[in-house]
Design a protein around this motif. Structure first.
Motif, short mmCIF file in Angstrom:
data_model
loop_
_atom_site.label_atom_id
_atom_site.label_comp_id
_atom_site.label_asym_id
_atom_site.label_seq_id
_atom_site.Cartn_x
_atom_site.Cartn_y
_atom_site.Cartn_z
N GLN A 33 0.84 -1.20 0.00
CA GLN A 33 0.00 0.00 0.00
C GLN A 33 0.87 1.26 0.00
O GLN A 33 0.62 2.21 -0.76
CB GLN A 33 -0.91 -0.01 1.23
CG GLN A 33 -1.90 1.14 1.28
CD GLN A 33 -2.72 1.13 2.58
OE1 GLN A 33 -2.26 0.65 3.60
NE2 GLN A 33 -3.94 1.65 2.50
N LEU A 34 1.91 1.26 0.82
CA LEU A 34 2.80 2.43 0.90
C LEU A 34 3.60 2.60 -0.38
O LEU A 34 3.91 3.73 -0.78
CB LEU A 34 3.75 2.28 2.08
CG LEU A 34 3.16 2.47 3.48
CD1 LEU A 34 4.22 2.22 4.53
CD2 LEU A 34 2.57 3.86 3.64
N GLU A 36 2.64 2.36 -3.24
CA GLU A 36 1.81 3.02 -4.24
C GLU A 36 1.74 4.52 -4.03
O GLU A 36 1.21 5.25 -4.86
CB GLU A 36 0.39 2.44 -4.23
CG GLU A 36 0.30 0.96 -4.61
CD GLU A 36 0.76 0.70 -6.04
OE1 GLU A 36 0.62 1.60 -6.90
OE2 GLU A 36 1.28 -0.40 -6.30
N ALA A 37 2.27 5.00 -2.89
CA ALA A 37 2.23 6.44 -2.60
C ALA A 37 3.06 7.21 -3.61
O ALA A 37 4.19 6.83 -3.92
CB ALA A 37 2.76 6.70 -1.19
N LYS A 38 2.51 8.28 -4.14
CA LYS A 38 3.18 9.06 -5.17
C LYS A 38 3.85 10.32 -4.64
O LYS A 38 4.57 11.01 -5.36
CB LYS A 38 2.17 9.45 -6.26
CG LYS A 38 1.45 8.28 -6.90
CD LYS A 38 2.42 7.32 -7.58
CE LYS A 38 1.66 6.18 -8.26
NZ LYS A 38 2.59 5.17 -8.83
N SER A 39 3.57 10.65 -3.38
CA SER A 39 4.14 11.86 -2.79
C SER A 39 4.43 11.62 -1.32
O SER A 39 3.91 10.68 -0.70
CB SER A 39 3.18 13.04 -2.94
OG SER A 39 2.03 12.84 -2.13
N ASN A 41 3.44 13.55 1.12
CA ASN A 41 2.20 13.79 1.87
C ASN A 41 1.30 12.57 1.88
O ASN A 41 0.71 12.22 2.90
CB ASN A 41 1.45 14.99 1.29
CG ASN A 41 1.99 16.32 1.81
OD1 ASN A 41 2.55 16.38 2.90
ND2 ASN A 41 1.84 17.37 1.02
N SER A 42 1.21 11.93 0.73
CA SER A 42 0.41 10.70 0.63
C SER A 42 0.99 9.62 1.54
O SER A 42 0.26 8.91 2.24
CB SER A 42 0.37 10.22 -0.81
OG SER A 42 -0.32 8.99 -0.91
N PHE A 43 2.31 9.52 1.56
CA PHE A 43 2.99 8.56 2.44
C PHE A 43 2.67 8.84 3.90
O PHE A 43 2.29 7.93 4.65
CB PHE A 43 4.50 8.64 2.20
CG PHE A 43 5.33 7.89 3.20
CD1 PHE A 43 5.61 6.55 3.02
CD2 PHE A 43 5.84 8.53 4.32
CE1 PHE A 43 6.37 5.85 3.95
CE2 PHE A 43 6.61 7.85 5.26
CZ PHE A 43 6.88 6.51 5.06
N ASN A 45 0.16 10.46 5.23
CA ASN A 45 -1.25 10.22 5.54
C ASN A 45 -1.53 8.73 5.71
O ASN A 45 -2.29 8.33 6.61
CB ASN A 45 -2.14 10.79 4.43
CG ASN A 45 -2.15 12.30 4.42
OD1 ASN A 45 -1.88 12.94 5.44
ND2 ASN A 45 -2.43 12.90 3.27
N LEU A 46 -0.91 7.93 4.88
CA LEU A 46 -1.10 6.49 4.98
C LEU A 46 -0.51 5.94 6.28
O LEU A 46 -1.16 5.15 6.99
CB LEU A 46 -0.46 5.78 3.78
CG LEU A 46 -1.21 5.86 2.45
CD1 LEU A 46 -0.32 5.38 1.31
CD2 LEU A 46 -2.50 5.02 2.51
N ILE A 317 10.64 7.45 -2.39
CA ILE A 317 9.64 8.36 -2.95
C ILE A 317 10.28 9.69 -3.33
O ILE A 317 10.04 10.23 -4.41
CB ILE A 317 8.48 8.57 -1.96
CG1 ILE A 317 7.68 7.28 -1.78
CG2 ILE A 317 7.56 9.70 -2.44
CD1 ILE A 317 6.64 7.34 -0.67
#
Length: 334
Positions: A33-34, A36-39, A41-43, A45-46, A317
């Motif tokens: 799941q991690l 797949e993070a593109k940024s 911030n996304s990382f 939040n996950l 990332i």
């Protein structure tokens, strides 16, 4: 009956808590799941959507420092919630976590360079504070006051070995309840085995030539007796070291790691297989020493590898690496 139930009562809450929290970031599902993070911030939040995690920062370096703090907070919180008789062991475990940075700090200092670190362990913080303001020639005397025999012209390998010995001795001598001693001793024994194997592999990969095995030997652990270490030391290449481990519980994991390191042309993957062996060991200790030190030890060691995984991913990332390049560098188990 009341007397026998006392140890269970003291360990009941912290054991139940760590079992509830778990260690999601050594599982393939959470890590995929991690990946797949593109940024960043996304990382973040996950990661923060999981229980017991709170990380911040705008750049990878800031996030990594936040993750280190999260690791220490996890240990300190568990220390407060565990029986008081385990506190020394937790303090020594923090030294284990700090040891990598302390090694790099001392290597820089003996070269006349400066490296800014802030250890979390009390004694390591004292060492760093004293050495920061000291002349290079004063370093051995300061270290000697803490039981570290490191000369001003020490080789990097000797600094590593001295810190390893210090940390291992501290863990092995840390007071724990009688019910937890077997788990502590097995953990330290596995730590010695894996450190011995790691040092042999690094020596062979770096083509370092030593006069005798004694300088590199950290002592006998659970499975690597002195005679076996001596034989491994005499190996001509990595293939002989790997084959020399046949008959130990470490062989299959490290052989697989060696084959993958050749496939990806990345020797770091071989060292990662050693971390996987440590992870497997604490999982086994947890089952045998449940519900006492076993599950608590499994939690903090697994959390250590979780934090390492998260730091690898966040760096990947930031550098726009593909998930196919990042994933082989992760420690997956549990």
């Amino acid at each position: 009956m009341v007397y026998r139930s006392v140890p269970y009562i003291r360990f009941a809450y912290p054991t139940a808590k760590v079992e509830s929290i778990g260690n999601p970031f050594i599982t393939e599902k959470a890590l995929n799941q991690l990946l797949e993070a593109k940024s960043l911030n996304s990382f973040k939040n996950l990661v923060n959507s999981y229980k017991d995690f709170s990380v911040d920062g705008e750049k990878a370096g800031d996030i990594q420092r936040s993750l280190d703090l999260n690791m220490i907070n996890s240990v300190e919180t568990l220390k407060e919630e565990s029986p008081k008789s385990l506190r020394e062991f937790y303090d020594r475990f923090v030294e284990f976590l700090d040891s990598y940075n302390l090694k790099n700090f001392l290597k820089a200092k003996v070269k006349g360079l400066e490296l800014d670190i802030t250890p979390f362990s009390r004694d390591f913080r004292k060492i760093v504070d004293l050495i920061k303001t000291a002349d290079r020639e004063e370093v051995p005397k300061i270290l000697g006051e803490f039981g570290l025999d490191i000369s001003i012209d020490a080789d990097p390998i000797d600094i590593d070995l001295q810190i390893d010995r210090y940390v291992i001795e501290g863990l092995s001598e840390a007071k724990v309840p009688k019910i937890a001693r077997e788990a502590r001793d097995e953990f330290v024994g596995r730590l010695i085995d894996i450190a011995n194997i790691r040092n042999l592999i690094r020596m062979k990969m770096s083509e370092i030539s030593l006069d005798g095995y004694e300088r590199l030997f950290l002592g006998e652990g659970r499975e690597i007796a002195e005679w076996r270490f001596k034989d491994l030391f005499m190996a001509k290449n990595l293939d002989e070291i790997i084959s020399g481990l046949e008959g130990t519980s470490y062989y299959d994991t490290i052989k697989q790691g060696y084959e993958e390191s050749k496939r990806y042309d990345n020797t770091q993957i071989l060292e990662i297989s050693l971390d996987k062996m440590m992870l497997k060991s604490v999982e086994e200790i947890s089952m045998r020493n449940f519900p006492f030190l076993g599950p608590l030890l499994k939690f903090i060691v697994s959390r250590h590898f979780e934090i390492r995984n998260l730091k690898v991913i966040v760096k990947g990332i930031e550098e726009n690496l593909s998930k196919d390049r990042i994933k082989p560098l992760l420690i997956i188990g549990g």
